[in-house]
Scaffold this motif. Structure first.
Motif, PDB file in Angstrom:
ATOM      1  N   LYS A   1       2.866 -30.486 -34.358  1.00 48.26           N
ATOM      2  CA  LYS A   1       2.988 -29.292 -33.493  1.00 48.26           C
ATOM      3  C   LYS A   1       1.531 -28.299 -32.738  1.00 48.26           C
ATOM      4  O   LYS A   1       0.931 -27.551 -32.414  1.00 48.26           O
ATOM      5  N   ALA A   2       1.298 -27.925 -34.634  1.00 48.34           N
ATOM      6  CA  ALA A   2       0.404 -26.549 -34.914  1.00 48.34           C
ATOM      7  C   ALA A   2      -0.797 -28.071 -34.770  1.00 48.34           C
ATOM      8  O   ALA A   2      -1.824 -26.308 -34.225  1.00 48.34           O
ATOM      9  N   VAL A   3      -0.897 -29.028 -34.845  1.00 46.28           N
ATOM     10  CA  VAL A   3      -2.377 -29.652 -34.829  1.00 46.28           C
ATOM     11  C   VAL A   3      -2.891 -30.084 -33.551  1.00 46.28           C
ATOM     12  O   VAL A   3      -3.988 -28.935 -32.359  1.00 46.28           O
ATOM     13  N   TYR A   4      -1.439 -29.920 -32.916  1.00 49.91           N
ATOM     14  CA  TYR A   4      -2.098 -29.130 -31.070  1.00 49.91           C
ATOM     15  C   TYR A   4      -2.063 -28.341 -30.601  1.00 49.91           C
ATOM     16  O   TYR A   4      -2.727 -28.625 -29.169  1.00 49.91           O
ATOM     17  N   GLY A   5      -1.163 -27.471 -31.013  1.00 50.26           N
ATOM     18  CA  GLY A   5      -1.755 -25.962 -30.925  1.00 50.26           C
ATOM     19  C   GLY A   5      -3.261 -25.782 -30.993  1.00 50.26           C
ATOM     20  O   GLY A   5      -3.461 -24.413 -30.615  1.00 50.26           O
ATOM     21  N   LYS A   6      -4.196 -25.643 -31.701  1.00 47.59           N
ATOM     22  CA  LYS A   6      -5.358 -25.337 -32.434  1.00 47.59           C
ATOM     23  C   LYS A   6      -5.817 -26.235 -31.532  1.00 47.59           C
ATOM     24  O   LYS A   6      -7.935 -26.473 -31.351  1.00 47.59           O
ATOM     25  N   ILE A   7      -5.704 -27.929 -31.408  1.00 43.22           N
ATOM     26  CA  ILE A   7      -6.315 -28.416 -30.273  1.00 43.22           C
ATOM     27  C   ILE A   7      -6.422 -28.418 -29.292  1.00 43.22           C
ATOM     28  O   ILE A   7      -8.141 -27.743 -27.766  1.00 43.22           O
ATOM     29  N   ASP A   8      -5.424 -27.105 -28.985  1.00 44.86           N
ATOM     30  CA  ASP A   8      -5.612 -26.115 -27.516  1.00 44.86           C
ATOM     31  C   ASP A   8      -6.457 -25.190 -27.467  1.00 44.86           C
ATOM     32  O   ASP A   8      -6.691 -25.104 -26.448  1.00 44.86           O
ATOM     33  N   PHE A   9      -6.870 -24.668 -28.870  1.00 47.07           N
ATOM     34  CA  PHE A   9      -7.224 -23.420 -28.770  1.00 47.07           C
ATOM     35  C   PHE A   9      -8.766 -23.603 -28.937  1.00 47.07           C
ATOM     36  O   PHE A   9      -9.701 -23.243 -28.154  1.00 47.07           O
ATOM     37  N   ILE A  10      -8.712 -24.875 -29.730  1.00 47.57           N
ATOM     38  CA  ILE A  10     -10.947 -25.005 -29.951  1.00 47.57           C
ATOM     39  C   ILE A  10     -10.939 -25.529 -28.111  1.00 47.57           C
ATOM     40  O   ILE A  10     -11.857 -25.369 -28.198  1.00 47.57           O
ATOM     41  N   GLU A  11     -10.577 -26.624 -27.572  1.00 44.12           N
ATOM     42  CA  GLU A  11     -10.853 -26.277 -26.575  1.00 44.12           C
ATOM     43  C   GLU A  11     -10.591 -25.143 -25.328  1.00 44.12           C
ATOM     44  O   GLU A  11     -11.271 -25.315 -24.344  1.00 44.12           O
ATOM     45  N   GLY A  12      -9.835 -24.182 -25.250  1.00 43.76           N
ATOM     46  CA  GLY A  12     -10.375 -22.980 -24.958  1.00 43.76           C
ATOM     47  C   GLY A  12     -11.604 -22.096 -25.626  1.00 43.76           C
ATOM     48  O   GLY A  12     -12.305 -21.549 -24.531  1.00 43.76           O
ATOM     49  N   ARG A  13     -11.730 -22.896 -26.545  1.00 41.29           N
ATOM     50  CA  ARG A  13     -12.895 -22.050 -26.615  1.00 41.29           C
ATOM     51  C   ARG A  13     -14.208 -22.535 -26.835  1.00 41.29           C
ATOM     52  O   ARG A  13     -15.056 -21.813 -26.050  1.00 41.29           O
ATOM     53  N   VAL A  14     -14.638 -23.899 -26.673  1.00 36.13           N
ATOM     54  CA  VAL A  14     -15.454 -25.000 -25.242  1.00 36.13           C
ATOM     55  C   VAL A  14     -15.375 -24.058 -24.851  1.00 36.13           C
ATOM     56  O   VAL A  14     -16.922 -24.414 -23.898  1.00 36.13           O
ATOM     57  N   ARG A  15     -14.300 -24.467 -23.788  1.00 34.22           N
ATOM     58  CA  ARG A  15     -14.445 -23.912 -22.128  1.00 34.22           C
ATOM     59  C   ARG A  15     -15.073 -22.258 -21.599  1.00 34.22           C
ATOM     60  O   ARG A  15     -16.157 -22.010 -21.043  1.00 34.22           O
ATOM     61  N   ALA A  16     -14.847 -21.538 -23.059  1.00 38.85           N
ATOM     62  CA  ALA A  16     -15.603 -20.120 -22.642  1.00 38.85           C
ATOM     63  C   ALA A  16     -16.878 -20.148 -23.352  1.00 38.85           C
ATOM     64  O   ALA A  16     -17.869 -19.269 -22.557  1.00 38.85           O
ATOM     65  N   ALA A  17     -17.265 -20.988 -24.394  1.00 41.61           N
ATOM     66  CA  ALA A  17     -18.995 -20.909 -24.432  1.00 41.61           C
ATOM     67  C   ALA A  17     -19.350 -22.080 -23.848  1.00 41.61           C
ATOM     68  O   ALA A  17     -20.811 -21.020 -23.473  1.00 41.61           O
ATOM     69  N   SER A  18     -18.927 -22.977 -22.773  1.00 40.83           N
ATOM     70  CA  SER A  18     -19.506 -23.598 -21.903  1.00 40.83           C
ATOM     71  C   SER A  18     -20.138 -22.592 -21.002  1.00 40.83           C
ATOM     72  O   SER A  18     -21.399 -22.598 -20.433  1.00 40.83           O
ATOM     73  N   LYS A  19     -18.493 -21.915 -20.591  1.00 43.85           N
ATOM     74  CA  LYS A  19     -18.909 -20.379 -19.191  1.00 43.85           C
ATOM     75  C   LYS A  19     -20.280 -19.824 -19.741  1.00 43.85           C
ATOM     76  O   LYS A  19     -20.854 -19.092 -18.762  1.00 43.85           O
ATOM     77  N   THR A  20     -20.213 -19.288 -20.907  1.00 43.84           N
ATOM     78  CA  THR A  20     -21.271 -18.135 -21.110  1.00 43.84           C
ATOM     79  C   THR A  20     -22.685 -19.114 -21.094  1.00 43.84           C
ATOM     80  O   THR A  20     -23.089 -18.302 -21.134  1.00 43.84           O
ATOM     81  N   LEU A  21     -22.553 -19.584 -21.780  1.00 43.21           N
ATOM     82  CA  LEU A  21     -24.352 -20.791 -21.624  1.00 43.21           C
ATOM     83  C   LEU A  21     -24.451 -20.953 -20.506  1.00 43.21           C
ATOM     84  O   LEU A  21     -25.443 -20.954 -20.333  1.00 43.21           O
ATOM     85  N   CYS A  22     -23.667 -21.393 -19.433  1.00 40.50           N
ATOM     86  CA  CYS A  22     -24.183 -21.479 -17.485  1.00 40.50           C
ATOM     87  C   CYS A  22     -24.674 -20.267 -17.551  1.00 40.50           C
ATOM     88  O   CYS A  22     -25.640 -20.220 -16.701  1.00 40.50           O
TER      89      CYS A  22
END
Length: 276
Positions: A194-215
């Motif tokens: 369960k904690a691994v899935y939570g960290k996967i969601d956290f990483i996905e959110g950080r990657v989406r935020a980074a892609s928005k900033t780079l755009c």
């Protein structure tokens, strides 16, 4: 002779639609052959069968519904102009998926007083800072009090909120890149699934935020590329990249963004942007 009971009613059956109706202004059911004259022309969801009424031109389109059977209840959309066929898709499902994958581009809801009895509910913490007071400041959150009703609530200020092992985020990310299963990641990082899935969601959110900033950085760099600086002074693009380096504090820290680096930037990525 049998008669209709007084309480019974008769309902007219609804029209059976050939293709899914449009969801707002979205209709994806059309010919996808780029060489066809009907390419991109939307199909009518309902067409009256039989001959049209005298003096009236019936609605027709250049599509047919084929291969509709028990194994394929939706059938296929065939163009009469080119003969190509394509699968029928739901416009509502595509709209929902589009909103899901583009949700990170929308600004998050601003935290406000959660009390339902408060008449000023909806007053944002960031847009109206004078309406609130800080009661306590924790590592990943703050306790805020609304001056109007006295309600106290928490506001998250760090994405690491409620993470007991934030140092394992890097380990989980490295294991995901190497395509390891969840069980293997949980064993290496000493975490529950369960904690691994939570960290996967956290990483996905950080990657989406980074892609928005780079755009946003990409669009600003393209706009500043055309602007030239004065003599013996850096160009606006160079100044922007220097400020970006100071803010980023990551892989570009300590690199001076002038001279050869700036020339390479203009010849490379920015030059390609100009051509586009």
């Amino acid at each position: 002779m049998n008669t209709k009971p007084a309480k019974s009613t008769y309902s007219i059956p609804p029209k059976s639609l050939r293709f899914p109706e449009a969801c707002g202004d979205l209709q994806v059911n059309a010919c996808r052959n780029a060489t066809c004259e009907g390419f991109g022309v939307e199909a009518l969801t309902w067409v009256k069968r039989g001959r049209p009424t005298a003096g009236h031109a019936g609605k027709r389109d250049n599509y047919r519904l084929i291969n509709k059977s028990s194994k394929m209840p939706d059938g296929l959309l065939m163009s009469k102009l080119c003969g190509s066929s394509t699968a029928i898709k739901s416009n509502k499902a595509i709209r929902a998926e589009f909103e899901r994958i583009s949700s990170y581009l929308q600004a998050p809801d601003e935290p406000s007083c959660p009390s339902g009895a408060c008449c000023n509910r909806g007053v944002g913490v960031y847009s109206n800072p004078n309406a609130y007071t800080c009661k306590a400041k924790l590592k990943t959150s703050q306790r805020i009090k609304f001056k109007e009703c006295g309600c106290v609530f928490s506001v998250v200020i760090s994405p690491l909120h409620r993470q007991r092992k934030p140092h394992e985020n890097k380990t989980v990310f490295q294991e995901i890149v190497t395509k390891k299963p969840i069980r293997g990641i949980a064993k290496v990082a000493d975490l529950r699934p369960k904690a691994v899935y939570g960290k996967i969601d956290f990483i996905e959110g950080r990657v989406r935020a980074a892609s928005k900033t780079l755009c946003k950085m990409y669009q600003t760099a393209v706009r500043l590329y055309e602007q030239k600086g004065r003599r013996n002074q850096p160009t606006p693009l160079e100044q922007y990249l220097t400020r970006w380096n100071a803010w980023f504090r990551g892989g570009l820290q300590g690199i001076k963004l002038h001279g050869g680096f700036h020339a390479a930037t203009e010849r490379g990525h920015a030059a390609q942007c100009r051509q586009q």
